[in-house]
Enzyme design. Structure first.
Site, PDB file in Angstrom:
ATOM      1  N   GLN A 208       9.616   3.055  -0.791  1.00  0.00           N
ATOM      2  CA  GLN A 208       9.904   3.769   0.463  1.00  0.00           C
ATOM      3  C   GLN A 208      11.409   3.796   0.728  1.00  0.00           C
ATOM      4  O   GLN A 208      11.961   4.804   1.189  1.00  0.00           O
ATOM      5  CB  GLN A 208       9.184   3.098   1.639  1.00  0.00           C
ATOM      6  CG  GLN A 208       7.690   2.987   1.506  1.00  0.00           C
ATOM      7  CD  GLN A 208       6.993   4.315   1.375  1.00  0.00           C
ATOM      8  OE1 GLN A 208       7.432   5.319   1.939  1.00  0.00           O
ATOM      9  NE2 GLN A 208       5.895   4.345   0.635  1.00  0.00           N
TER      10      GLN A 208
ATOM     11  N   TYR B  12       0.810  -1.219   0.000  1.00  0.00           N
ATOM     12  CA  TYR B  12       0.000   0.000   0.000  1.00  0.00           C
ATOM     13  C   TYR B  12       0.849   1.278   0.000  1.00  0.00           C
ATOM     14  O   TYR B  12       1.874   1.360   0.675  1.00  0.00           O
ATOM     15  CB  TYR B  12      -0.859   0.055   1.262  1.00  0.00           C
ATOM     16  CG  TYR B  12      -2.231  -0.569   1.175  1.00  0.00           C
ATOM     17  CD1 TYR B  12      -2.957  -0.628  -0.010  1.00  0.00           C
ATOM     18  CD2 TYR B  12      -2.830  -1.075   2.324  1.00  0.00           C
ATOM     19  CE1 TYR B  12      -4.221  -1.184  -0.051  1.00  0.00           C
ATOM     20  CE2 TYR B  12      -4.107  -1.634   2.290  1.00  0.00           C
ATOM     21  CZ  TYR B  12      -4.787  -1.692   1.091  1.00  0.00           C
ATOM     22  OH  TYR B  12      -6.041  -2.239   1.063  1.00  0.00           O
ATOM     23  N   GLU B  13       0.365   2.289  -0.707  1.00  0.00           N
ATOM     24  CA  GLU B  13       0.909   3.652  -0.678  1.00  0.00           C
ATOM     25  C   GLU B  13       2.408   3.705  -0.931  1.00  0.00           C
ATOM     26  O   GLU B  13       3.152   4.433  -0.290  1.00  0.00           O
ATOM     27  CB  GLU B  13       0.575   4.344   0.655  1.00  0.00           C
ATOM     28  CG  GLU B  13      -0.882   4.343   1.009  1.00  0.00           C
ATOM     29  CD  GLU B  13      -1.779   4.837  -0.126  1.00  0.00           C
ATOM     30  OE1 GLU B  13      -1.315   5.657  -0.935  1.00  0.00           O
ATOM     31  OE2 GLU B  13      -2.929   4.385  -0.204  1.00  0.00           O
ATOM     32  N   GLY B  14       2.853   2.914  -1.883  1.00  0.00           N
ATOM     33  CA  GLY B  14       4.274   2.856  -2.201  1.00  0.00           C
ATOM     34  C   GLY B  14       4.901   1.642  -1.562  1.00  0.00           C
ATOM     35  O   GLY B  14       4.933   1.515  -0.333  1.00  0.00           O
TER      36      GLY B  14
END
Length: 600
Positions: A445, A438-440
């Site tokens: 990251q 999720y979200e990258g």
């Protein structure tokens, strides 16, 4: 009600480690005190206990369905959204001006942690608050008045509509278009995929914060604009009209099945209207606000699921008798002992506890920095912002990557039963697996951490963080029992400094691929050192209590448990940095594609 989080640990971190009440000295938070914080925590716990936790497994087994263009979800989703909206908890951290309670992020993060620990399959409100916050920050007064109140009331759903079939994480390759119209709106056309909560019947409308390109926009990310695109547009008469946003499919997921992930087609009939947010071609910079909030939220989700798994496996280990203790194997007439008395089971439980409470501490550290960056001024404000920027990818990654391992260990505690639907661990294992994506993803990251955050400002953020960690080590030295752990943390600070210094020259020479080749390993090293810092913080506070005002009973056990878990983390997890540092400084290159290196 079964336990799925520890309120005592939340209070310990909020008030003893991070001193949440100190924030109320700032005008922005002066309406609050410990009592109002407790009221919010009590309110969200009641909703979690009554409308979320009891339906955790039921929501998984009755996944959303798409029929004749309409998506149905579990009926308790509507009840949950309305309850959180009526309690003012969807936008609890919003300003009073924008319909919120103006709670510190430090407290708001705890609210999210409780909700995700209770039932992470009902992941709706974080997206809604993120969308509302974007509209508040960059939208026109008309957009704010049209959407924000309905979103915060839990009547409308907000989403992030970024990903497209051909683009994935490469947002520079999105192709959705926005054509200007005479009335100031835009005609939207395109597709979006993997849109969490992208359509469902628990709300009256779904409001997409969508990225698209205006005709003639520059190529790449510089040409992306941000739009509000509702499922139903609000007419001047007050009626809702179909806005040509079509749900064409639900992705059938490994876990988190209670929240639909949608494939959406926009403008199939040429009648999809969008409203520009902010200025043209600045959409990605605006969206990063929501994305950074979402990164922290995903970290909270990982920690929350890991918390529920820890307490489920802990309860099982206390109740499940099996065999005798290793030194009593030959005493066959003796009763079997609960498995919590076996060293390997205790190791797995300690790992879970260390990950859950270390992760939560890191997340609250990040939330406190966000609060201080909001209220401070001058150089202090900039320093808090830099520290938050640096820690955000770590706060997303450690709780999710280590959370997956933690839940896996919890399942292992149950043995064969853990692999069955008789216990919730198998679902928790499925649910948490998406969080490193999720979200990258973790790889993204890690590249953000090493490639952007560590070098930014000439390395100032990293130097600020190392100074903070060193200060914690010095404080711990005031307790004789903690001196060995202060020494260990300072050694790890130097190890991190050395590894970073060995990698940066590749970036300076322009060899980006070599620089970031093992960024994920660097992230793992970084995360271990940062969470060791967080555990020494907790250990120092606990040791201070044990040394100055020895508690009794459960309170004595609580503080001793903190020190014991800190020791576990330093003796079992921190030594892994040695192997990571060895690889990161090894000159051998094995993963960069070349004609000589062929994968078969």
């Amino acid at each position: 009600m079964a336990s799925y989080f520890s309120r005592r640990t939340i209070d310990f971190l909020l008030y003893e480690v991070f001193d949440a009440t100190a924030l109320t000295r700032y005008p922005h938070f002066e309406a609050h005190d410990r009592e109002t914080f407790a009221m919010s925590l009590d309110s969200v716990t009641h909703i979690a206990d009554t409308l979320m936790y009891p339906y955790y497994r039921e929501v998984d087994r009755h996944a959303p369905e798409l029929r004749q263009g309409r998506v149905s979800v579990h009926p308790k989703v509507r009840d949950m959204l309305r309850a959180l909206g009526e309690a003012g908890l969807i936008g609890a951290n919003f300003s009073f001006e924008h319909g919120g309670q103006q709670l510190p992020e430090l407290v708001n993060a705890c609210l999210g942690y409780i909700l995700t620990a209770a039932n992470n399959s009902m992941l709706y409100t974080g997206l809604t608050s993120g969308a509302a916050n974007l509209i508040n920050a960059f939208g026109t007064p008309d957009l704010q008045s049209t959407y924000v109140a309905k979103l915060l009331a839990g009547q409308w759903q907000g989403t992030m509509a970024l990903t497209e079939p051909q683009a994935g994480s490469s947002l520079s390759d999105i192709t959705s278009t926005a054509e200007p119209q005479p009335d100031g709106t835009y005609r939207i056309m395109g597709q979006k995929v993997f849109i969490s909560a992208g359509d469902h019947d628990a709300v009256d409308n779904v409001v997409h914060l969508l990225l698209a390109r205006i005709a003639g926009a520059p190529k790449g990310t510089r040409g992306i604009s941000l739009f509000v695109v509702p499922k139903y547009r609000l007419e001047p008469s007050g009626e809702l009209t179909d806005n040509d946003v079509t749900s064409t499919g639900i992705y059938h997921k490994l876990g988190q099945r209670g929240t639909p992930a949608m494939h959406l087609v926009l403008g199939e009939r040429g009648d999809c209207h969008g409203w520009l947010v902010g200025e043209p071609h600045r959409g990605l910079s605006y969206m990063f606000q929501m994305m950074n909030e979402a990164r922290i939220a995903v970290g909270i989700t990982g920690a929350g699921i890991a918390s529920a798994a820890y307490y489920a496996s802990l309860a099982y280990a206390k109740e499940r008798p099996q065999s005798r203790r290793l030194n009593e194997k030959n005493q066959l007439d003796a009763p079997q002992t609960p498995i919590i008395n076996h060293p390997d089971v205790r190791r797995m439980l300690l790992f879970q506890k260390a990950v859950v409470e270390g992760s939560l501490s890191l997340l609250l550290e990040s939330a406190r920095l966000a609060d201080l960056a909001h209220v401070a001024e001058g150089e202090a404000k900039e320093n808090y912002r830099l520290l938050l920027e640096l820690l955000t990818p770590v706060a997303k990654t450690f709780p999710t990557e280590q959370g997956v391992r933690s839940v896996s260990e919890g399942l292992q505690v149950l043995g064969g039963y853990g692999y069955t639907e008789d216990f919730p661990l198998e679902q928790m294992y499925r649910d948490i697996r998406i969080t490193p994506i999720y979200e990258g993803t973790t790889g993204i990251q890690a590249q953000d951490l090493l490639g952007r955050k560590v070098p930014m400002g000439g390395g100032k953020a990293l130097q600020l963080l190392l100074a903070e960690m060193t200060q914690t080590a010095q404080q711990a030295r005031t307790h004789e029992a903690l001196v060995p752990y202060a020494d260990k943390l300072e050694a790890e600070i130097e190890r991190l400094r050395t590894v970073t210094g060995a990698l940066l020259p590749y970036a300076q020479r322009g060899d980006t691929e070599r620089f970031l080749m093992d960024a994920t390993l660097y992230m793992e090293l970084f995360g271990l050192v940062v969470v060791a810092w967080q555990w020494l913080k907790q250990g120092e506070v606990a040791q201070q209590v044990l040394s100055t005002r020895p508690p009794e009973g459960d309170e004595l056990a609580f503080y001793e448990s903190k020190v014991h878990t800190m020791k576990y983390f330093f003796h079992y997890e921190v030594p892994k940095t040695l192997a990571l540092a060895t690889r990161l400084t090894d000159p051998e290159v094995l993963t960069i594609a070349s004609e000589k290196q062929v994968l078969m």
